[in-house]
Design an enzyme around this catalytic site. Structure first.
Site, mmCIF file in Angstrom:
data_model
loop_
_atom_site.group_PDB
_atom_site.id
_atom_site.type_symbol
_atom_site.label_atom_id
_atom_site.label_comp_id
_atom_site.label_asym_id
_atom_site.label_seq_id
_atom_site.Cartn_x
_atom_site.Cartn_y
_atom_site.Cartn_z
ATOM 1 C CG ASP A 174 3.928 -8.992 -4.160
ATOM 2 O OD1 ASP A 174 4.700 -9.444 -5.227
ATOM 3 O OD2 ASP A 174 3.636 -9.743 -3.382
ATOM 4 N N GLY A 218 3.841 0.011 6.404
ATOM 5 C CA GLY A 218 5.010 -0.217 5.830
ATOM 6 C C GLY A 218 5.678 1.085 5.322
ATOM 7 C CD GLU A 220 2.359 -0.001 -0.697
ATOM 8 O OE1 GLU A 220 2.546 0.554 0.347
ATOM 9 O OE2 GLU A 220 1.511 -0.562 -0.984
#
Ligand code: 5GP
Length: 176
Positions: A104, A45, A100
């Site tokens: 979450d 990501g 990152e």
């Protein structure tokens, strides 16, 4: 069976992202001036965020990647972090910045932080494009964040759902 098309609700435009990258890169450049900085991108990501970030730093930095995965093709963390690929650079005495896409539960970064601390870096901090705090489980400190949000499953700018949407230039809330 009725198939519904997911709705993409705009959250951040390409232009807004650009400005946020300039701002955060400025802060990081000040904080790490004169230090041996190693950016460790968390795949997959973070690949777009890291490539934009490094091009806006005004200081030298080394780059490496780890591959971490906890989601598979779902929208919630499995809680088990797999690390199928790790860095090649010796991190000892380097100032590590873990890069990152989105934090979450915090489980991925908590696990990676512990993993790298064992390798005796000079310091270790966290830079996330998005800090999403509704489901936080691990006690991780996000030192640099471009955007903070409460909830929602976000896609675009590197963030995927089942490997789709990574190439969208903006950030969207994916509503199923
Ligand atoms: P954590 O371990 O903090 O729960 O999860 C971190 C990873 O979960 C992120 O690197 C990302 O791959 C995935 N993730 C968490 N929230 C989202 C989200 O809203 N959208 C997408 N696409 N991935 C997410």
């Amino acid at each position: 069976m009725i198939m519904t098309t997911p709705e993409l609700v705009p959250i951040l435009t390409k232009e807004e992202i650009h400005q946020k990258i300039i701002d955060i890169a400025g802060k990081i450049s000040c904080d790490y001036a004169g230090k041996d900085l190693l950016l460790i991108g968390i795949l997959k990501g973070a690949f777009i965020f890291l490539s934009d970030l490094v091009r806006h730093l005004s200081i030298p930095a080394q780059i490496d990647f780890v591959r971490a995965s906890s989601y598979g093709d779902t929208m919630s963390s499995s809680g088990t972090i797999a690390l199928p690929c790790t860095v090649q650079i010796d991190v000892r005495n380097k100032h590590i910045l873990l890069v990152e896409d989105i934090v979450d539960t915090g489980l991925t970064l908590s696990c990676l932080r512990k993993y790298f601390l064992l390798q005796e870096p000079a310091s270790i901090k966290i830079c996330a494009f998005i800090d999403k705090y509704e489901r936080r489980e691990a006690d991780v400190q996000v030192d640099y964040a471009c955007h903070t949000t409460h909830e929602g499953f976000l896609v675009g700018y590197g963030l995927d759902y089942a490997e789709n949407y990574r190439g969208l230039p903006g950030i969207y809330h994916l509503k199923m």
